[in-house]
Design an enzyme around this catalytic site. Structure first.
Site, PDB file in Angstrom:
ATOM      1  N   LYS A  94      50.934  29.127  40.324  1.00  0.00           N
ATOM      2  CA  LYS A  94      51.682  30.381  40.141  1.00  0.00           C
ATOM      3  C   LYS A  94      51.418  31.332  41.303  1.00  0.00           C
ATOM      4  CE  LYS A  94      48.013  33.191  39.029  1.00  0.00           C
ATOM      5  NZ  LYS A  94      47.518  34.244  39.893  1.00  0.00           N
ATOM      6  N   GLY A 141      41.998  29.798  44.772  1.00  0.00           N
ATOM      7  CA  GLY A 141      42.930  30.347  45.752  1.00  0.00           C
ATOM      8  C   GLY A 141      43.798  31.468  45.222  1.00  0.00           C
ATOM      9  N   GLY A 142      43.623  31.830  43.934  1.00  0.00           N
ATOM     10  CA  GLY A 142      44.485  32.865  43.354  1.00  0.00           C
ATOM     11  C   GLY A 142      45.807  32.294  42.872  1.00  0.00           C
ATOM     12  N   GLY A 147      44.862  27.358  39.725  1.00  0.00           N
ATOM     13  CA  GLY A 147      44.686  25.903  39.695  1.00  0.00           C
ATOM     14  C   GLY A 147      43.855  25.427  38.512  1.00  0.00           C
ATOM     15  N   ASP A 173      45.120  33.360  32.556  1.00  0.00           N
ATOM     16  CA  ASP A 173      46.309  32.756  33.175  1.00  0.00           C
ATOM     17  C   ASP A 173      46.760  31.478  32.466  1.00  0.00           C
ATOM     18  OD1 ASP A 173      46.361  34.678  35.169  1.00  0.00           O
ATOM     19  OD2 ASP A 173      45.238  33.458  36.603  1.00  0.00           O
TER      20      ASP A 173
HETATM   21  O1  C5P Z   1      40.389  35.310  32.061  1.00  0.00           O
HETATM   22  P1  C5P Z   1      39.705  34.683  33.209  1.00  0.00           P
HETATM   23  O2  C5P Z   1      38.542  33.818  32.809  1.00  0.00           O
HETATM   24  O3  C5P Z   1      40.637  33.967  34.149  1.00  0.00           O
HETATM   25  O4  C5P Z   1      39.108  35.890  34.047  1.00  0.00           O
HETATM   26  C1  C5P Z   1      38.173  35.677  35.092  1.00  0.00           C
HETATM   27  C2  C5P Z   1      37.527  36.989  35.434  1.00  0.00           C
HETATM   28  O5  C5P Z   1      38.500  37.886  36.004  1.00  0.00           O
HETATM   29  C3  C5P Z   1      36.950  37.758  34.271  1.00  0.00           C
HETATM   30  O6  C5P Z   1      35.626  37.376  34.011  1.00  0.00           O
HETATM   31  C4  C5P Z   1      37.015  39.197  34.750  1.00  0.00           C
HETATM   32  O7  C5P Z   1      35.946  39.476  35.623  1.00  0.00           O
HETATM   33  C5  C5P Z   1      38.279  39.218  35.598  1.00  0.00           C
HETATM   34  N1  C5P Z   1      39.458  39.707  34.838  1.00  0.00           N
HETATM   35  C6  C5P Z   1      39.563  41.069  34.556  1.00  0.00           C
HETATM   36  N2  C5P Z   1      40.655  41.529  33.886  1.00  0.00           N
HETATM   37  C7  C5P Z   1      41.656  40.689  33.513  1.00  0.00           C
HETATM   38  C8  C5P Z   1      41.571  39.310  33.790  1.00  0.00           C
HETATM   39  C9  C5P Z   1      40.457  38.845  34.466  1.00  0.00           C
HETATM   40  O8  C5P Z   1      38.678  41.849  34.915  1.00  0.00           O
HETATM   41  N3  C5P Z   1      42.695  41.181  32.858  1.00  0.00           N
END
Ligand code: C5P
Length: 303
Positions: free
Chosen positions: A13, A104-105, A108, A143
């Protein structure tokens, strides 16, 4: 004959809008984001084994380096959650063929977790509804639900509360990849540091972006790309600024860090401009490698 293997293909994405609100008490930021699924795909193949060895994993593909082949992999965590939730053993081998860049954002790891949910549901006839899959996906990461759906969608809350967005036309992308990933929590942390002391307003969906997507107006979509995490990603990886500049000089419609980076995504008018920009970026010497893609594409799908 009972089915003993299944392959699920799942896209990467980009975020066309990533507006980051204040950090909540749970440590997560309130988001408004617009996701678009693009045509770089991982494949997750799940094959039942008969030796009672539990769930095993192997990683292949040109982006395999740095992907954990153990229980910390998000796809393995999907297996763990489902096996507990539905009370059954998953004796199977999971092979993840990686083409989506790691850290990579481009989601993946989340993509592979979404594919694993779909593969396990199919191979073990769990008959999960789409809502049940989305619920498990949201437990795994912000995601992951979008990677099940694909297309174009608005994400709210942590990014996991989805509504589909109306989008017409096909969008062509050139992606400048970095060999070294960025940690998502580190980028959010840097975003907080850079914004410390300023008033952070509630994020709002960009109506002009939604309108541009509805009218297949890629020029305006390019101008309206916005990512609140971009200053943080550039602060942690200053070379990204140079990459953004090079792409813009070569006439990209828009340039943006993808999600928490460090991939830089350039929106281009068509495949020809994409090819020209890919060559220009490669010969500029500031970019490690380049990929081309288009979107929107479907989400995780059994092939
Ligand atoms: O949800 P996910 O595990 O992908 O998020 C990874 C990290 O990104 C979280 O631990 C948090 O530090 C940050 N994050 C956030 N706010 C969001 C989504 C992610 O701060 N809405």
């Amino acid at each position: 004959m009972p089915i003993h293997t299944v392959t699920v293909r799942v896209p990467a994405k980009v975020n066309l809008q990533l507006s980051v609100g204040p950090r909540g008490n749970d440590g997560y930021h309130q988001l408004v984001t617009v996701f678009q699924a693009i045509s770089i795909f991982d494949e997750v193949t799940l094959t039942k084994s008969t030796d009672g060895s539990g769930t095993t994993i192997s990683i292949s593909g040109d982006q395999r380096h740095g992907v954990p082949a153990d229980e910390t992999n998000l796809a393995m965590q999907a297996a763990e959650i489902l096996s507990k939730k539905y009370d059954f053993n998953i004796d199977a081998h999971m092979e993840i063929k990686k083409s989506i860049p790691v850290a990579g954002g481009m989601a993946g790891g989340s993509a592979d977790a979404a594919a694993a949910i779909m593969a396990i549901d199919y191979l073990y006839s769990l008959n999960m509804t789409r809502d049940q899959m989305i619920e498990v996906a949201a437990e795994l990461g912000s995601d992951v639900p979008f990677m099940l759906n694909g297309g174009t969608a608005i994400g709210q809350g942590h990014g996991d509360q989805l509504t589909s967005a109306l989008s017409r036309g096909t969008y062509h992308w050139v992606l400048a990849l970095s060999s070294l990933g960025l940690s998502t929590p580190a980028v959010y942390g840097e975003c907080d540091r850079l914004r410390a002391g300023s008033e952070i307003s509630e994020p709002q969906i960009s109506d002009s972006l939604m309108q541009a997507l509805l009218s297949a107006d890629s020029k305006n979509v390019g101008k309206l790309l916005v990512n609140d995490l971009q200053p943080a990603a550039c602060s942690l990886r200053p070379a990204l600024r140079l990459i953004l500049d090079v792409g813009q000089e070569y006439g990209a419609l828009g340039a943006i860090v993808s999600g928490s980076g460090p991939t830089v995504a350039f929106l281009v008018a068509d495949e020809d401009q994409g090819l020209d920009l890919a060559v220009a970026l490669t010969s500029s010497g500031v970019v490690g490698s380049v990929a081309r893609a288009y979107g929107p594409v479907h989400g995780a799908k059994i092939i």
